[in-house]
Design an enzyme around this catalytic site. Structure first.
Site, PDB file in Angstrom:
ATOM      1  N   PRO A 109      29.877   6.981  63.150  1.00  0.00           N
ATOM      2  CA  PRO A 109      30.121   6.306  64.433  1.00  0.00           C
ATOM      3  C   PRO A 109      31.565   5.819  64.558  1.00  0.00           C
ATOM      4  O   PRO A 109      32.119   5.289  63.597  1.00  0.00           O
ATOM      5  CB  PRO A 109      29.174   5.105  64.393  1.00  0.00           C
ATOM      6  CG  PRO A 109      28.262   5.308  63.248  1.00  0.00           C
ATOM      7  CD  PRO A 109      28.914   6.284  62.318  1.00  0.00           C
ATOM      8  N   GLU A 110      32.161   6.020  65.720  1.00  0.00           N
ATOM      9  CA  GLU A 110      33.482   5.486  66.003  1.00  0.00           C
ATOM     10  C   GLU A 110      33.321   4.409  67.085  1.00  0.00           C
ATOM     11  O   GLU A 110      32.205   4.009  67.396  1.00  0.00           O
ATOM     12  CB  GLU A 110      34.432   6.612  66.441  1.00  0.00           C
ATOM     13  CG  GLU A 110      34.575   7.687  65.358  1.00  0.00           C
ATOM     14  CD  GLU A 110      35.537   8.809  65.731  1.00  0.00           C
ATOM     15  OE1 GLU A 110      36.490   8.566  66.482  1.00  0.00           O
ATOM     16  OE2 GLU A 110      35.320   9.936  65.259  1.00  0.00           O
TER      17      GLU A 110
ATOM     18  N   LYS B 110      35.339  -0.379  64.651  1.00  0.00           N
ATOM     19  CA  LYS B 110      34.000   0.100  64.301  1.00  0.00           C
ATOM     20  C   LYS B 110      33.147  -0.997  63.688  1.00  0.00           C
ATOM     21  O   LYS B 110      32.067  -0.721  63.177  1.00  0.00           O
ATOM     22  CB  LYS B 110      34.111   1.258  63.304  1.00  0.00           C
ATOM     23  CG  LYS B 110      35.024   2.374  63.751  1.00  0.00           C
ATOM     24  CD  LYS B 110      35.205   3.382  62.618  1.00  0.00           C
ATOM     25  CE  LYS B 110      36.479   4.181  62.808  1.00  0.00           C
ATOM     26  NZ  LYS B 110      36.768   5.056  61.666  1.00  0.00           N
TER      27      LYS B 110
ATOM     28  N   HIS C 252      13.602   5.215  56.434  1.00  0.00           N
ATOM     29  CA  HIS C 252      14.781   4.655  55.780  1.00  0.00           C
ATOM     30  C   HIS C 252      15.064   3.222  56.238  1.00  0.00           C
ATOM     31  O   HIS C 252      16.218   2.800  56.288  1.00  0.00           O
ATOM     32  CB  HIS C 252      15.987   5.558  56.029  1.00  0.00           C
ATOM     33  CG  HIS C 252      15.781   6.963  55.549  1.00  0.00           C
ATOM     34  ND1 HIS C 252      15.746   7.294  54.211  1.00  0.00           N
ATOM     35  CD2 HIS C 252      15.533   8.122  56.223  1.00  0.00           C
ATOM     36  CE1 HIS C 252      15.520   8.599  54.079  1.00  0.00           C
ATOM     37  NE2 HIS C 252      15.388   9.114  55.290  1.00  0.00           N
TER      38      HIS C 252
ATOM     39  N   ARG D 226      21.585   7.159  54.502  1.00  0.00           N
ATOM     40  CA  ARG D 226      22.503   7.439  53.389  1.00  0.00           C
ATOM     41  C   ARG D 226      22.997   6.177  52.688  1.00  0.00           C
ATOM     42  O   ARG D 226      23.801   6.273  51.760  1.00  0.00           O
ATOM     43  CB  ARG D 226      23.663   8.289  53.903  1.00  0.00           C
ATOM     44  CG  ARG D 226      23.136   9.645  54.417  1.00  0.00           C
ATOM     45  CD  ARG D 226      24.180  10.456  55.112  1.00  0.00           C
ATOM     46  NE  ARG D 226      25.230  10.899  54.188  1.00  0.00           N
ATOM     47  CZ  ARG D 226      26.250  11.648  54.543  1.00  0.00           C
ATOM     48  NH1 ARG D 226      26.374  12.017  55.803  1.00  0.00           N
ATOM     49  NH2 ARG D 226      27.147  12.014  53.672  1.00  0.00           N
TER      50      ARG D 226
ATOM     51  N   ARG E 168      57.312   5.299  61.975  1.00  0.00           N
ATOM     52  CA  ARG E 168      56.702   5.772  60.733  1.00  0.00           C
ATOM     53  C   ARG E 168      56.899   7.276  60.586  1.00  0.00           C
ATOM     54  O   ARG E 168      56.841   8.029  61.560  1.00  0.00           O
ATOM     55  CB  ARG E 168      55.198   5.443  60.741  1.00  0.00           C
ATOM     56  CG  ARG E 168      54.891   3.969  60.992  1.00  0.00           C
ATOM     57  CD  ARG E 168      54.666   3.186  59.722  1.00  0.00           C
ATOM     58  NE  ARG E 168      53.439   3.588  59.066  1.00  0.00           N
ATOM     59  CZ  ARG E 168      52.257   2.991  59.270  1.00  0.00           C
ATOM     60  NH1 ARG E 168      52.159   1.976  60.101  1.00  0.00           N
ATOM     61  NH2 ARG E 168      51.205   3.412  58.619  1.00  0.00           N
TER      62      ARG E 168
ATOM     63  N   ARG F  61      38.318  15.839  55.363  1.00  0.00           N
ATOM     64  CA  ARG F  61      37.586  16.191  56.578  1.00  0.00           C
ATOM     65  C   ARG F  61      38.293  17.374  57.225  1.00  0.00           C
ATOM     66  O   ARG F  61      38.879  18.182  56.528  1.00  0.00           O
ATOM     67  CB  ARG F  61      37.517  14.986  57.528  1.00  0.00           C
ATOM     68  CG  ARG F  61      36.560  13.923  57.011  1.00  0.00           C
ATOM     69  CD  ARG F  61      36.577  12.690  57.868  1.00  0.00           C
ATOM     70  NE  ARG F  61      37.749  11.877  57.599  1.00  0.00           N
ATOM     71  CZ  ARG F  61      38.016  10.734  58.209  1.00  0.00           C
ATOM     72  NH1 ARG F  61      37.222  10.273  59.138  1.00  0.00           N
ATOM     73  NH2 ARG F  61      39.078  10.040  57.905  1.00  0.00           N
TER      74      ARG F  61
END
Ligand SMILES: [Zn+2]
Length: 281
Positions: A2-3, A58, A93, A113, A160, A270
């Site tokens: 989730p974001e 988040k 779960h 998880r 940066r 990722r």
């Protein structure tokens, strides 16, 4: 994972259904779900009511009324907060349940998880005149926060040498953006994620921030992005934004702008998805 939009959908649901209700009983069914605060959560919550649910990036938290504490909820990879009638069978779960003294639906934390958790934390003053859980003091404000400082973000990004996608994921610079919305915002802004921050003009950095906001607001309106049925709102419903994604999860399919095949490359354990033509190096 989730974001910001997905966590905000959950926050709104919890706020609607749990705020103001007095907690009667807490049961923690898996030690990892409450980390080291198992005893605290089960003994500290009963008798308090939840105040308005809050979020930064988040991270989601539920302040306890008449207290300097809050319950911080990390959804992790697969965590769900569900409102369920007490008589509803336990989910496979189910990790923790919070029952209220009004015999209405209970708040359940379900996590396949077990990377997520619910834990008590102290509320401390933030950089304005609000309060924030101690453990997330280091997290920057997110782009939907009215106090987000656009100028500061643009200057930091442009000072940066890191890749611009890496900077979007840096929670100390801007919070709430993960892999999906970073890729989508970069495509919308026609920027390749590998470009160093110092090589992004002020105008394009502002454009990128605008696209981050835009994609998140649109995702929120669709209930967020559900890729694997693990992300759902408090009523167990999926979000529909995955239908609107332009690059994420679309490797090899034509770019919606120029028709070139979308590419996927490895990025920080990722993937990054981008159009090699629209988002030139
Ligand atoms: Zn393209």
């Amino acid at each position: 994972m989730p974001e910001l939009p997905e966590v905000e959908v959950v926050r709104r649901g919890v706020d609607r259904w749990a705020t103001g209700r007095v907690i009667a009983h807490v049961e923690v069914l898996h030690p990892r779900a409450a980390r080291r605060s198992e005893i605290d959560v089960a003994t500290a919550l009963p008798g308090h009511a939840f105040a308005c649910a809050s979020r930064r990036g988040k991270y989601l938290w539920l302040p306890l009324d008449a207290s300097d504490c809050c319950l911080v909820v990390h959804l992790g990879m697969s965590g769900q907060l569900l409102m369920q009638p007490a008589e509803h069978a336990s989910e496979r779960h189910l990790r923790a349940r919070i029952a209220f003294d009004d015999s209405g639906p209970e708040l359940r934390f379900v996590d396949q998880r077990t990377f997520g958790s619910v834990m008590l934390d102290a509320l401390v003053p933030d950089d304005a005149d609000g309060r924030i859980p101690r453990q997330i003091q280091h997290i920057a404000r997110d782009p939907l926060d009215p106090l987000f400082d656009d100028e500061r973000f643009i200057s930091c990004l442009r000072s940066r040498s890191s890749e611009v996608k890496r900077l979007l994921l840096d929670q100390a610079l801007v919070s709430g953006i993960g892999n999906i919305y970073a890729d989508e915002a970069l495509w919308r802004a026609r920027l390749r994620g590998t470009r160093p921050g110092v090589e992004v003009s002020r105008r394009r950095a502002a454009e990128l921030l605008g696209q981050v906001r835009e994609v998140m607001i649109q995702a929120l309106a669709q209930g967020g992005t559900s890729f694997d049925s693990l992300y759902v709102n408090v009523n167990g419903e999926s979000g529909y934004f995955s239908r609107e994604l332009h690059v994420y999860g679309r490797e090899g399919q034509p770019c919606h702008r120029c028709g070139s095949p979308v590419r996927r490359v490895a990025f920080m354990n990722r993937s990054s998805h981008f159009c090699p033509v629209c988002q030139r190096r």
